[in-house]
Scaffold this active site. Structure first.
Site, short mmCIF file in Angstrom:
data_model
loop_
_atom_site.label_atom_id
_atom_site.label_comp_id
_atom_site.label_asym_id
_atom_site.label_seq_id
_atom_site.Cartn_x
_atom_site.Cartn_y
_atom_site.Cartn_z
N TYR A 153 0.82 -1.21 0.00
CA TYR A 153 0.00 0.00 0.00
C TYR A 153 0.86 1.27 0.00
CZ TYR A 153 -3.03 3.56 2.23
OH TYR A 153 -3.70 4.71 2.56
N ASP A 238 -1.08 -5.97 9.66
CA ASP A 238 -2.19 -5.09 9.29
C ASP A 238 -3.34 -5.98 8.82
OD1 ASP A 238 -4.02 -3.55 7.75
OD2 ASP A 238 -2.51 -2.02 7.42
N ILE A 240 -6.74 -4.94 8.49
CA ILE A 240 -7.91 -4.08 8.37
C ILE A 240 -8.94 -4.59 7.36
CG2 ILE A 240 -6.54 -2.08 9.04
CD1 ILE A 240 -6.69 -1.10 6.16
N LYS A 279 -12.65 -0.41 6.54
CA LYS A 279 -12.88 -1.29 5.39
C LYS A 279 -13.99 -2.31 5.68
CE LYS A 279 -9.35 0.86 3.72
NZ LYS A 279 -9.51 1.96 2.75
#
Length: 487
Positions: A153, A238, A240, A279
């Protein structure tokens, strides 16, 4: 007025005058192109369609219906106003106990209740962006580095580096094994950093992956945990996109590995999870970020630092009520997976019809689209040239792989959950027209034995036939109740 003296001291900081934010990246340039000419079904039907934003708008109707049925969940209604004074005055940076309980329970639910989370280890932050930065501040000093598998990302360059002074060292993953992370790739990146006198303090993984939309299998996660334990470095996971997984294989949290795989050696002080509601629930504007660390010192430090980016008590109160509604949460997660799966099938199916393939995935809000065959040359210069055509001529904002630090040219991230059905259909039609035009150009190029890229790729967007296709009641995209066009 006289000229400014050459030896006058700099008035602003290096952060203020530098480019550490990374806004010059093509990833953000695509957003700017959209902002200048945003698509609207009736007001600007030939504008740029935003497919560079990983936003989940497919379940907004479920949330809206719940709010209408539970007015007391807000302190700004007649039913809930009696709690206004208490919520408005609450300042404890630990957060509402009920909120931390609800988030811990929801995190367990999104992982199939196969693992439990301790509410006392829940630390609030202003979205995942703030959570990542706080974690970086806790784990590393300026000049230290984190390993990050590619592609990753683009926002990580901002979130972890800009204000902390921390570096990111890429771990090169390749399409030959579907960009799967391997022990060899980890070792090579780690040893290269050592040769460059860079101190590695941790490994950052994204699971499910952004931009790949894939989940890490248990074997890979065990490899990751073994690696960080052997090297005595931290692991930031991560997660999410945990509840955006819509088909098998299911999502496996690193928490499951360290709690259930008893045969694996693991120092829990090295494990940290980043989560948010942006998200999975589609609430990026609420800025609900979570740091969950197994390290007591990190929890204590992060909690103190969270004073710089707390979640408002109004939001905490609303989220507590919503996430504590077990019936709603179960229905929401089931329907969300169903709608994401449908949207994924429709979009990838439309791409396949024109010969465009994507990396097979089952999570996230996007696909990793393979346009290598459309490049003039297998270079990042050609990738950006193609991207500019897609932005300015095809009028779709997609994100080029180079902005995700991909090691191979020709890959693009395309988001499909941030729009209604009709906008998606228009995007597919534009892509279809573009590919057909490109195929014709290739045929002409082969005949003339020289490249022939026409600039007039207007795709007949203004043609009556195109508009008729989009407005037809026989459109192949089914109209779901959640996607009403903005007019």
């Amino acid at each position: 007025m006289g000229l400014m003296s050459m030896d006058q001291p700099q008035l602003l900081s290096k952060i203020a005058t530098g480019d550490g934010h990374g806004e010059s990246s093509s990833y953000f340039d695509g957003w700017k192109a959209y902002d200048k000419d945003p698509f609207h079904l009736t007001k600007n039907p030939h504008g740029v369609i935003q497919m560079g934003l990983a936003e989940n708008q497919l379940t907004a109707d479920l949330v809206q219906n719940w709010i209408m049925s539970n007015p007391e969940a807000s302190i700004c209604t007649l039913e809930g106003v009696h709690n206004f004074k208490h919520m408005a005055n609450f300042q404890d940076y630990h957060g509402l106990p009920e909120f931390r309980n609800a988030v811990a329970k929801f995190m367990s639910r999104t992982r199939g209740n196969r693992v439990t989370f301790d509410p006392d280890r829940i630390v609030m932050s202003g979205g995942a962006t703030g959570a990542h930065e706080v974690t970086a501040f806790c784990l590393a000093d300026p000049g230290d580095a984190f390993l990050v598998p590619t592609p990753y990302y683009p926002g990580f360059d901002r979130d972890l580096r800009w204000r902390t002074g921390v570096k990111l060292v890429p771990v090169i993953c390749e399409s030959s094994n579907n960009f799967k992370l391997t022990r060899q790739a980890l070792e090579e990146a780690y040893e290269k950093a050592k040769e460059d006198n860079i101190r590695i303090k941790g490994l950052l993984i994204t699971n499910p992956s952004n931009p790949l939309g894939t989940v890490m299998d248990r074997t890979t996660l065990r490899t990751v945990v073994n690696f960080i334990n052997q090297k005595r470095i931290h692991l930031i996971s991560d997660e999410i996109y945990a509840a955006t997984v819509f088909s098998h294989p299911s999502f496996i949290s690193v928490a499951e590995i360290i709690e259930q795989d008893t045969d694996i050696e693991c120092d829990r002080d090295l494990i940290h999870i980043i989560y948010s509601l942006s998200k999975d629930m589609g609430f990026p504007g609420f800025r609900v970020g979570i740091i969950y660390s197994y390290n007591d010192s990190v929890v204590n430090c992060a909690r103190k630092m969270s004073s710089f980016g707390l979640v408002s008590t109004q939001t905490q109160y609303l989220m507590t009520k919503m996430l504590s509604d077990d019936e709603f949460v179960e229905r929401f997660l089931g329907e969300s997976a169903k709608r994401l799966a449908q949207r994924y099938r429709i979009f990838t199916g439309g791409l396949v019809k024109v010969g465009i393939k994507c990396l097979q995935s089952n999570g996230g809000l996007f696909v990793w689209m393979d346009l290598r065959d459309l490049l003039k040359k297998p270079t990042f210069e050609s990738e950006l040239e193609l991207w500019r055509v897609i932005i300015h001529e095809v009028k779709i904002n997609v994100s080029p792989g180079c902005s995700f630090h991909c090691s191979e040219a020709g890959w693009f991230r395309v988001c499909y959950a941030n729009m209604d059905d009709r906008a998606l259909q228009i995007a597919l039609q534009r892509i279809r027209s573009f590919v057909l035009q490109k195929n014709k150009e290739v045929m002409v190029s082969d005949k003339n034995s020289k490249p022939c890229w026409h600039s007039n790729l207007r795709l007949s967007l203004k043609s009556r036939r195109f508009d008729d296709i989009m407005m037809s009641p026989h459109s192949p995209i089914p109209q779901s109740p959640l996607v009403k066009a903005t007019t």
